[in-house]
Enzyme design. Structure first.
Site, PDB file in Angstrom:
ATOM      1  N   VAL A 125     -12.043   4.430 -14.244  1.00 30.02           N
ATOM      2  CA  VAL A 125     -12.774   3.536 -13.353  1.00 30.02           C
ATOM      3  C   VAL A 125     -12.400   3.932 -11.932  1.00 30.02           C
ATOM      4  O   VAL A 125     -11.219   3.901 -11.574  1.00 30.02           O
ATOM      5  CB  VAL A 125     -12.399   2.055 -13.596  1.00 30.02           C
ATOM      6  CG1 VAL A 125     -13.187   1.144 -12.654  1.00 30.02           C
ATOM      7  CG2 VAL A 125     -12.651   1.676 -15.044  1.00 30.02           C
ATOM      8  N   SER A 177     -13.678   3.715  -7.765  1.00 33.93           N
ATOM      9  CA  SER A 177     -14.661   3.325  -6.751  1.00 33.93           C
ATOM     10  C   SER A 177     -14.526   4.233  -5.536  1.00 33.93           C
ATOM     11  O   SER A 177     -15.501   4.703  -4.988  1.00 33.93           O
ATOM     12  CB  SER A 177     -14.493   1.861  -6.364  1.00 33.93           C
ATOM     13  OG  SER A 177     -13.162   1.470  -6.474  1.00 33.93           O
ATOM     14  N   ASN A 178     -13.289   4.491  -5.151  1.00 29.01           N
ATOM     15  CA  ASN A 178     -13.035   5.278  -3.947  1.00 29.01           C
ATOM     16  C   ASN A 178     -12.785   6.736  -4.335  1.00 29.01           C
ATOM     17  O   ASN A 178     -11.648   7.181  -4.429  1.00 29.01           O
ATOM     18  CB  ASN A 178     -11.833   4.656  -3.222  1.00 29.01           C
ATOM     19  CG  ASN A 178     -11.367   5.461  -2.038  1.00 29.01           C
ATOM     20  OD1 ASN A 178     -12.158   6.139  -1.376  1.00 29.01           O
ATOM     21  ND2 ASN A 178     -10.074   5.396  -1.765  1.00 29.01           N
ATOM     22  N   GLU A 238       0.817  -1.206   0.000  1.00 23.71           N
ATOM     23  CA  GLU A 238       0.000   0.000   0.000  1.00 23.71           C
ATOM     24  C   GLU A 238       0.855   1.261   0.000  1.00 23.71           C
ATOM     25  O   GLU A 238       2.002   1.237   0.421  1.00 23.71           O
ATOM     26  CB  GLU A 238      -0.928  -0.019   1.219  1.00 23.71           C
ATOM     27  CG  GLU A 238      -2.027  -1.045   1.045  1.00 23.71           C
ATOM     28  CD  GLU A 238      -2.857  -1.220   2.294  1.00 23.71           C
ATOM     29  OE1 GLU A 238      -3.580  -0.281   2.639  1.00 23.71           O
ATOM     30  OE2 GLU A 238      -2.757  -2.279   2.913  1.00 23.71           O
ATOM     31  N   ASN A 244      -4.363   6.594  -6.259  1.00 22.51           N
ATOM     32  CA  ASN A 244      -5.104   7.279  -5.202  1.00 22.51           C
ATOM     33  C   ASN A 244      -4.194   8.109  -4.303  1.00 22.51           C
ATOM     34  O   ASN A 244      -4.649   8.991  -3.593  1.00 22.51           O
ATOM     35  CB  ASN A 244      -5.964   6.308  -4.388  1.00 22.51           C
ATOM     36  CG  ASN A 244      -5.134   5.227  -3.712  1.00 22.51           C
ATOM     37  OD1 ASN A 244      -3.930   5.386  -3.517  1.00 22.51           O
ATOM     38  ND2 ASN A 244      -5.766   4.128  -3.357  1.00 22.51           N
ATOM     39  N   TYR A 276       3.926  -4.180  -8.748  1.00 26.64           N
ATOM     40  CA  TYR A 276       2.636  -4.681  -9.245  1.00 26.64           C
ATOM     41  C   TYR A 276       2.805  -5.301 -10.636  1.00 26.64           C
ATOM     42  O   TYR A 276       2.036  -6.156 -11.036  1.00 26.64           O
ATOM     43  CB  TYR A 276       1.619  -3.553  -9.318  1.00 26.64           C
ATOM     44  CG  TYR A 276       1.058  -3.138  -7.971  1.00 26.64           C
ATOM     45  CD1 TYR A 276       1.769  -2.308  -7.121  1.00 26.64           C
ATOM     46  CD2 TYR A 276      -0.197  -3.582  -7.569  1.00 26.64           C
ATOM     47  CE1 TYR A 276       1.238  -1.928  -5.892  1.00 26.64           C
ATOM     48  CE2 TYR A 276      -0.735  -3.200  -6.346  1.00 26.64           C
ATOM     49  CZ  TYR A 276      -0.015  -2.381  -5.510  1.00 26.64           C
ATOM     50  OH  TYR A 276      -0.539  -2.010  -4.303  1.00 26.64           O
ATOM     51  N   LYS A 322      -3.437  -0.365 -11.826  1.00 24.49           N
ATOM     52  CA  LYS A 322      -4.164   0.536 -12.721  1.00 24.49           C
ATOM     53  C   LYS A 322      -3.389   0.740 -14.015  1.00 24.49           C
ATOM     54  O   LYS A 322      -3.975   0.829 -15.090  1.00 24.49           O
ATOM     55  CB  LYS A 322      -4.412   1.889 -12.039  1.00 24.49           C
ATOM     56  CG  LYS A 322      -5.367   1.779 -10.867  1.00 24.49           C
ATOM     57  CD  LYS A 322      -5.522   3.119 -10.170  1.00 24.49           C
ATOM     58  CE  LYS A 322      -6.541   3.031  -9.057  1.00 24.49           C
ATOM     59  NZ  LYS A 322      -6.068   2.163  -7.941  1.00 24.49           N
ATOM     60  N   ARG A 361      -6.120  13.372  -7.873  1.00 23.62           N
ATOM     61  CA  ARG A 361      -6.663  12.825  -9.114  1.00 23.62           C
ATOM     62  C   ARG A 361      -8.079  13.333  -9.376  1.00 23.62           C
ATOM     63  O   ARG A 361      -8.495  13.439 -10.529  1.00 23.62           O
ATOM     64  CB  ARG A 361      -6.643  11.292  -9.081  1.00 23.62           C
ATOM     65  CG  ARG A 361      -7.545  10.663  -8.022  1.00 23.62           C
ATOM     66  CD  ARG A 361      -7.457   9.152  -8.057  1.00 23.62           C
ATOM     67  NE  ARG A 361      -8.402   8.538  -7.133  1.00 23.62           N
ATOM     68  CZ  ARG A 361      -8.468   7.236  -6.897  1.00 23.62           C
ATOM     69  NH1 ARG A 361      -7.643   6.404  -7.516  1.00 23.62           N
ATOM     70  NH2 ARG A 361      -9.357   6.743  -6.064  1.00 23.62           N
ATOM     71  N   TYR A 375       5.043   4.434  -6.443  1.00 19.57           N
ATOM     72  CA  TYR A 375       3.724   3.819  -6.222  1.00 19.57           C
ATOM     73  C   TYR A 375       2.943   3.792  -7.539  1.00 19.57           C
ATOM     74  O   TYR A 375       2.240   4.729  -7.896  1.00 19.57           O
ATOM     75  CB  TYR A 375       2.960   4.577  -5.132  1.00 19.57           C
ATOM     76  CG  TYR A 375       1.653   3.905  -4.738  1.00 19.57           C
ATOM     77  CD1 TYR A 375       1.645   2.618  -4.221  1.00 19.57           C
ATOM     78  CD2 TYR A 375       0.442   4.559  -4.890  1.00 19.57           C
ATOM     79  CE1 TYR A 375       0.456   1.994  -3.867  1.00 19.57           C
ATOM     80  CE2 TYR A 375      -0.764   3.951  -4.539  1.00 19.57           C
ATOM     81  CZ  TYR A 375      -0.740   2.665  -4.026  1.00 19.57           C
ATOM     82  OH  TYR A 375      -1.918   2.052  -3.688  1.00 19.57           O
TER      83      TYR A 375
END
Ligand SMILES: *[C@@H]1O[C@H](CO)[C@@H](O)[C@H](O)[C@H]1NC(C)=O
Ligand SMILES: *[C@@H]1O[C@H](CO)[C@@H](O)[C@H](O)[C@H]1NC(C)=O
Ligand SMILES: *[C@@H]1O[C@H](CO)[C@@H](O)[C@H](O)[C@H]1NC(C)=O
Ligand SMILES: *[C@@H]1O[C@H](CO)[C@@H](O)[C@H](O)[C@H]1NC(C)=O
Length: 366
Positions: free
Chosen positions: A198, A200-201, A140, A252, A171, A262, A208, A258
């Site tokens: 896309v 969700s959060n 994370e 995010n 990743y 995505k 962003r 990081y």
């Protein structure tokens, strides 16, 4: 990093020199001669053993034991006998999740999330065997790790997506293609939307979100996900992205190295050109295939970015250049914790002898 990590090395070399000096000054010539002979013999035998055992991984044929103290997010997988060799061609690497093997473990791995939530605890009452390393593992971004001051002076190594971690677990990764030549896939051109996102959060405080709002004011952005109540099933995700010229691979949080799925999965596998927002351009250049993405920071304004995307979509030749990397590169995704953990063995020999993260909080936030 030197200020963060205390590295103590055993003064072996100094000791050896001192012993040799003492011996030299106290023995007679004959004794000296036999001593030198013995030394040469030792060196020769050592070298021979070294040669016999040298593998690309570690120089002893001893199996390394990697103990996973608990599974990340509580989802366990089977650890059959020689998994690292069978699945990933990594020899002499025993991956276990049986805590009774603690005394023989070379590395004990602790996933960060469960420590923060209190679901799991560090076994601080156990006596660590000599040479055993405790590893802190997280995928994370730093803002999601919380305060980490209580993890000072505990861990000997870090396992995370950062390139400067002891074990880097990205990743995804670009890999050179073995067979050169033709494009494996055609440049995907059956497009219905200019830009897709896309999310969700959704948080308005995220960088962003501001960039999205400005971009959507310039060019149409098709938004999917929980935020707009246009959820996609996991099987619909990549086919949906493939219908878009551009995909907003917006992280995010903005933090060193990081770069998540995505980019690696959604954009590259979906066949849309990623527009990236996250760490600086240099971080992307260091890991992503060349000319495969568009970085938000490259534009003086978001309006300029929007105009560029519009023009590019109307210029098929120029647009398809963003897929030229596929001639020489392919993308590998990492999704299995077992593969990440087996990789500890392949990098074990380049770990520092003795190392303690005296201020893990500062290291994570660096
Ligand atoms: C290492 O592990 C493998 C597979 O479990 C086993 O066959 C082999 O005997 C072990 N080697 C040593 C030196 O313990
Ligand atoms: C293009 O996409 C549409 C779906 O919107 C599909 O019906 C059509 O078959 C696709 N065409 C090609 C050539 O893939
Ligand atoms: C994007 O812009 C369009 C056109 O101005 C608007 O209708 C739409 O609601 C915007 N999308 C979002 C998610 O704000
Ligand atoms: C690991 O960290 C512990 C605790 O700080 C320390 O005592 C030990 O020497 C370290 N071990 C290695 C192999 O670095």
């Amino acid at each position: 990093m030197a200020s963060v990590v205390t590295v103590e090395r055993r003064p072996t070399a100094h000791l050896v020199i001192r012993v040799v000096m003492t011996v030299l000054s106290s023995v007679k010539k004959q004794l000296l001669l036999s001593f030198l002979c013995a030394l040469l013999l030792c060196l020769f035998t050592g070298w021979r053993d070294f040669q016999a055992n040298s593998s690309p991984y570690h120089t002893s044929s001893r199996n390394l034991t990697i103990l996973l103290w608990y599974w990340p997010f509580g989802r366990s997988f089977t650890l059959k006998s020689d998994l690292c060799l069978d699945l990933y061609r990594i020899p002499h690497c025993r991956l276990v999740d049986d805590r009774s093997l603690f005394p023989s473990a070379d590395v004990v791995v602790f996933h960060h999330r469960e420590l923060v939530t209190g679901r799991q605890k560090l076994p601080l009452d156990l006596q660590r065997p000599q040479g055993q390393r405790w590893a802190w593992m997280s995928l994370e971004g730093p803002v999601h790790n919380g305060h980490m001051h209580r993890y000072a002076n505990i861990f000997n190594m870090t396992i995370t997506y950062r390139r400067d971690a002891d074990i880097t677990i990205p990743y995804g990764q670009r890999l050179p293609k073995e067979a050169e030549g033709h494009l494996a896939e055609e440049v995907p051109l059956n497009k219905s939307f200019l830009v897709c996102w896309v999310v969700s959060n959704y948080r308005s405080r995220h960088k962003r979100s501001k960039v999205f709002k400005e971009l959507n004011a310039t060019v149409p952005v098709k938004v999917y996900g929980r935020w707009t109540k246009a959820r996609l099933t996991s099987s619909a995700l990549l086919p949906t992205i493939s219908r878009c010229y551009f995909y907003l691979a917006f992280e995010n949080s903005v933090a060193k190295d990081y770069i998540t799925e995505k980019l690696w999965r959604n954009a590259y596998q979906g066949g849309a050109v990623p527009v990236v927002l996250g760490p600086p351009l240099e971080d992307y250049k260091a890991v992503a295939p060349p000319n495969s993405f568009i970085h938000v920071d490259d534009f003086a304004s978001i309006t300029d970015l929007g105009n560029y995307l519009q023009q590019l979509s109307e210029d098929k030749k120029h647009y398809s250049e963003y897929f030229n990397w596929k001639h020489e590169w392919k993308v590998k995704l990492y999704t299995d914790w077992r593969e990440r953990l087996c990789n500890i063995c392949s990098q074990y020999n380049s770990l520092p002898q003795e190392q303690v993260y005296s201020d893990l909080d500062a290291w994570v936030k660096a």
